[in-house]
Design a protein around this motif. Structure first.
Motif, PDB file in Angstrom:
ATOM      1  N   MET A  27      26.533  37.528  61.940  1.00  0.00           N
ATOM      2  CA  MET A  27      26.499  38.453  63.091  1.00  0.00           C
ATOM      3  C   MET A  27      25.202  39.251  63.063  1.00  0.00           C
ATOM      4  SD  MET A  27      29.375  41.234  64.037  1.00  0.00           S
ATOM      5  CE  MET A  27      29.035  42.961  63.854  1.00  0.00           C
ATOM      6  N   TYR A  28      24.530  39.283  64.198  1.00  0.00           N
ATOM      7  CA  TYR A  28      23.259  40.019  64.309  1.00  0.00           C
ATOM      8  C   TYR A  28      23.391  41.066  65.407  1.00  0.00           C
ATOM      9  CZ  TYR A  28      18.212  40.832  64.588  1.00  0.00           C
ATOM     10  OH  TYR A  28      16.953  41.395  64.565  1.00  0.00           O
ATOM     11  N   VAL A  29      22.990  42.288  65.100  1.00  0.00           N
ATOM     12  CA  VAL A  29      23.007  43.352  66.106  1.00  0.00           C
ATOM     13  C   VAL A  29      21.633  44.008  66.133  1.00  0.00           C
ATOM     14  CG1 VAL A  29      23.983  45.626  66.710  1.00  0.00           C
ATOM     15  CG2 VAL A  29      25.496  43.789  65.929  1.00  0.00           C
ATOM     16  N   CYS A  30      21.093  44.174  67.347  1.00  0.00           N
ATOM     17  CA  CYS A  30      19.782  44.825  67.459  1.00  0.00           C
ATOM     18  C   CYS A  30      19.904  46.283  67.034  1.00  0.00           C
ATOM     19  CB  CYS A  30      19.279  44.746  68.896  1.00  0.00           C
ATOM     20  SG  CYS A  30      18.880  43.064  69.370  1.00  0.00           S
ATOM     21  N   GLY A  31      19.055  46.656  66.111  1.00  0.00           N
ATOM     22  CA  GLY A  31      19.102  48.016  65.572  1.00  0.00           C
ATOM     23  C   GLY A  31      18.194  48.961  66.335  1.00  0.00           C
ATOM     24  N   GLU A 224      10.719  39.821  66.902  1.00  0.00           N
ATOM     25  CA  GLU A 224      11.297  40.151  65.590  1.00  0.00           C
ATOM     26  C   GLU A 224      12.749  39.686  65.471  1.00  0.00           C
ATOM     27  OE1 GLU A 224      12.714  44.329  65.131  1.00  0.00           O
ATOM     28  OE2 GLU A 224      11.306  44.735  66.740  1.00  0.00           O
ATOM     29  N   CYS A 225      13.518  39.855  66.567  1.00  0.00           N
ATOM     30  CA  CYS A 225      14.942  39.516  66.472  1.00  0.00           C
ATOM     31  C   CYS A 225      15.142  38.004  66.392  1.00  0.00           C
ATOM     32  CB  CYS A 225      15.718  40.140  67.629  1.00  0.00           C
ATOM     33  SG  CYS A 225      15.768  41.943  67.490  1.00  0.00           S
ATOM     34  N   SER A 226      14.305  37.240  67.118  1.00  0.00           N
ATOM     35  CA  SER A 226      14.389  35.777  67.002  1.00  0.00           C
ATOM     36  C   SER A 226      14.116  35.355  65.555  1.00  0.00           C
ATOM     37  CB  SER A 226      13.330  35.105  67.889  1.00  0.00           C
ATOM     38  OG  SER A 226      13.703  35.168  69.235  1.00  0.00           O
ATOM     39  N   PRO A 249      15.073  42.440  79.431  1.00  0.00           N
ATOM     40  CA  PRO A 249      14.540  41.126  79.058  1.00  0.00           C
ATOM     41  C   PRO A 249      14.759  40.767  77.575  1.00  0.00           C
ATOM     42  CG  PRO A 249      12.775  42.749  79.050  1.00  0.00           C
ATOM     43  CD  PRO A 249      14.029  43.479  79.434  1.00  0.00           C
ATOM     44  N   HIS A 250      15.157  41.752  76.733  1.00  0.00           N
ATOM     45  CA  HIS A 250      15.078  41.519  75.285  1.00  0.00           C
ATOM     46  C   HIS A 250      15.830  40.251  74.827  1.00  0.00           C
ATOM     47  CE1 HIS A 250      14.349  42.526  71.160  1.00  0.00           C
ATOM     48  NE2 HIS A 250      15.628  42.694  70.878  1.00  0.00           N
ATOM     49  N   HIS A 251      17.105  40.163  75.178  1.00  0.00           N
ATOM     50  CA  HIS A 251      17.878  39.019  74.671  1.00  0.00           C
ATOM     51  C   HIS A 251      17.547  37.721  75.400  1.00  0.00           C
ATOM     52  CE1 HIS A 251      21.017  42.012  72.895  1.00  0.00           C
ATOM     53  NE2 HIS A 251      19.968  41.852  72.116  1.00  0.00           N
ATOM     54  N   GLU A 252      17.236  37.847  76.671  1.00  0.00           N
ATOM     55  CA  GLU A 252      16.842  36.660  77.432  1.00  0.00           C
ATOM     56  C   GLU A 252      15.587  36.042  76.777  1.00  0.00           C
ATOM     57  OE1 GLU A 252      18.808  36.312  80.662  1.00  0.00           O
ATOM     58  OE2 GLU A 252      18.315  34.360  79.841  1.00  0.00           O
ATOM     59  N   CYS A 253      14.642  36.916  76.406  1.00  0.00           N
ATOM     60  CA  CYS A 253      13.401  36.443  75.789  1.00  0.00           C
ATOM     61  C   CYS A 253      13.663  35.899  74.381  1.00  0.00           C
ATOM     62  CB  CYS A 253      12.375  37.573  75.724  1.00  0.00           C
ATOM     63  SG  CYS A 253      11.845  38.104  77.353  1.00  0.00           S
ATOM     64  N   GLU A 254      14.625  36.525  73.707  1.00  0.00           N
ATOM     65  CA  GLU A 254      14.974  36.050  72.368  1.00  0.00           C
ATOM     66  C   GLU A 254      15.441  34.595  72.427  1.00  0.00           C
ATOM     67  OE1 GLU A 254      17.284  39.436  70.503  1.00  0.00           O
ATOM     68  OE2 GLU A 254      17.818  37.788  69.164  1.00  0.00           O
ATOM     69  N   ILE A 255      16.310  34.317  73.402  1.00  0.00           N
ATOM     70  CA  ILE A 255      16.811  32.938  73.551  1.00  0.00           C
ATOM     71  C   ILE A 255      15.629  31.997  73.807  1.00  0.00           C
ATOM     72  CG2 ILE A 255      18.212  31.368  74.980  1.00  0.00           C
ATOM     73  CD1 ILE A 255      20.048  33.753  75.613  1.00  0.00           C
TER      74      ILE A 255
HETATM   75 ZN    ZN Z   1      16.782  42.777  69.195  1.00  0.00          ZN
END
Ligand code: ZN
Ligand code: AMP
Length: 488
Positions: A27-31, A224-226, A249-255
């Motif tokens: 499990m990953y959660v953006c901090g 960083e999250c990717s 955009p953060h998670h969309e870009c992560e994908i």
């Molecule tokens: Zn993040």
């Protein structure tokens, strides 16, 4: 154990949760971005995912929970321009950026502890993973999905979208996004306004920069999250969480980055916590309605009628589902304070109940309802409603209106210990007023005994009491009418 349903933000549906490896969950959660004090809105998101983590552990899963610290790359306007939030604060305070990072990371940890959030299994930071971020940029370039201009590298959204649905998580279409996007100043390097920086060139004035194949620079925020989720949880993992405002955009870009680096879709279940609002407006520092945990405790903020304890606030938050918005109000917090007190009192009463043999209440269905509530997308308000059913039972047993046998009593205790403490992460707070009242009453009792001793000429006992209290820095003052005491 495995009949949890999760509302998957990717599909918009409640889906039966199936971990990739049975018994194990990644499990990953953006901090937080550690450039200022967290506000209560941030705290809400971290409490929501703390409860998810706690429940999964409670069910017996081995969970690797990664929650990052963002300490570089998050620019002021959340997109690709403006100053780095950390660098700006460092300049303002005349400090080294890592001093700013350390200071606010410490503060964040303290807040997490006070709200009784468990520590994540790994808490990686963006600056600790610069090499890995450079490697991912190289992979994306070599897959033809990013291009370099003047030392910056941009993700090519149009190219990506030829074979992958950019916008699948946030439900946006690239054409709509394009028609709503205007070219921003300083972004002329991009081929397309939707492209986003995965590496930014840094000029001399930029105080956080690293060497890279493209010259000196720093990573884009989303990267960083990717990188850290892949490094610690693998190319595909079970659950990714964060606040709703991170979906785009953060998670969309992560994908896009993970897919672009050849990894495939990284996450099986996307979960988004909804916003804490004040008078319907998202709580944030910039809106002036983002009070800090310290202000909440002291009540020192124009929006607060008084201070509230951490557990009152945690309880208040858990009385709404993580997926719903939650509006802050003093009335709601006062009601939560009373509600949590009622639960805490019932818990104390529960400890003193004595089992009997006849006509026992049956606890099995209550227990099942508690599991069902949590299995239904971690529905904490429903769970709390069931715990209040438990409170009614406890009170009627205590009043002699119902009976409970030993087996059911133990079950009831394990429901409260398990769901109230382990899963919801609440703690019985030492009520200061109550303990002060008790101290006062205890002193009255002691002084009464001393008076009796003097009356019966047992001066040895009277002196013994005075001397022992004196050793505790409590002075007794005798007068004709009565004795009083004070703490030195
Ligand atoms: Zn993040
Ligand atoms: P930040 O440090 O701004 O990146 O935020 C850390 C986390 O807090 C993110 O998951 C955000 O989505 C979340 N967050 C920010 N504001 C709120 C709010 N008003 N209510 C709930 N969560 C929030």
């Amino acid at each position: 154990m495995n009949n949890i349903k999760i509302n998957n933000s990717l599909t918009g549906k409640k889906e039966l949760f199936k971990p990739i490896t049975p018994g194990h969950i990644g499990m990953y959660v953006c901090g937080p971005t550690v450039y200022n004090d967290v506000h209560l809105g941030n705290v809400r998101t971290f409490i929501s995912f703390d409860v998810v983590y706690r429940y999964l552990i409670y069910l017996g899963y081995k969970v690797r929970y990664v929650r990052n610290i963002t300490d570089v790359g998050h620019l002021l306007n959340d997109a690709d321009s403006g100053e780095d939030k950390i660098a700006k604060q460092a300049k303002l305070l005349n400090k080294e950026p890592m001093e700013v990072v350390q200071y606010y990371t410490n503060g964040f940890h303290e807040v997490m502890r006070n709200y009784n959030n468990l520590s994540p299994s790994i808490e990686p930071s963006a600056t600790g993973h610069i090499m890995e971020q450079i490697e991912m940029v190289q992979e994306i370039i070599s897959n033809g999905l990013a291009y370099e201009v003047n030392g910056s590298v941009y993700f090519d959204v149009n190219k990506y979208n030829e074979h992958n649905p950019y916008g699948e998580l946030s439900g946006r279409k690239i054409e709509d996004l394009l028609s709503n996007t205007r070219a921003l100043d300083g972004q002329e390097e991009k081929r397309n306004p939707l492209d986003f920086a995965i590496w930014k060139a840094a000029d001399e004035s930029h105080i956080m920069q690293w060497n890279s194949p493209w010259g000196k620079g720093f990573p884009g925020w989303h990267l960083e999250c990717s990188v850290m989720s892949t490094k610690y949880l693998g190319k595909t993992f079970d659950i990714h969480g964060g606040g709703m405002d991170l979906k785009f955009p953060h998670h969309e870009c992560e994908i896009a980055q993970n897919v672009g680096a050849g990894g495939g879709h990284p996450v099986n279940y996307w979960m988004h916590g909804n916003m804490l609002t004040v008078n319907g407006q998202k709580m944030s520092k910039s809106a002036g309605n983002g009070f800090t945990p310290v202000q909440l405790k002291t009540g020192d903020h124009p929006l607060l009628e008084k201070g509230y304890s951490e557990m009152t606030i945690r309880f208040f938050m858990l009385q709404s589902h993580y997926g719903s918005t939650l509006d802050f109000s003093n009335d709601a917090l006062n009601a939560s304070e009373k509600g949590f007190e009622k639960l805490s009192k019932a818990y104390e009463t529960l400890q003193s109940l004595t089992p009997s043999k006849e006509n026992t209440v049956d606890i099995a269905s209550l227990q099942q309802k508690c599991y069902d509530a949590m299995n239904d997308d971690f529905n904490t308000p429903i769970l709390i409603a069931h715990l209040f059913d438990g409170v009614k039972m406890i009170n009627s047993i205590n009043n002699g209106k119902a009976n409970i046998d030993e087996e059911n009593l133990n079950k009831l205790k394990s429901i409260f210990n398990g769901f109230l403490f382990d899963v919801l992460g609440l703690k019985i707070e030492q009520n200061n007023t109550t303990s002060n009242d008790i101290s006062n009453e205890l002193m009255d009792v002691i002084l009464e005994i001393r008076k009796e001793a003097k009356k019966t000429k047992n001066y040895a006992l009277a002196d013994h009491i005075r001397d022992n209290l004196s050793a505790l820095n409590i002075t007794i003052k005798d007068s004709k009418e009565k004795s009083t005491w004070e703490i030195n």
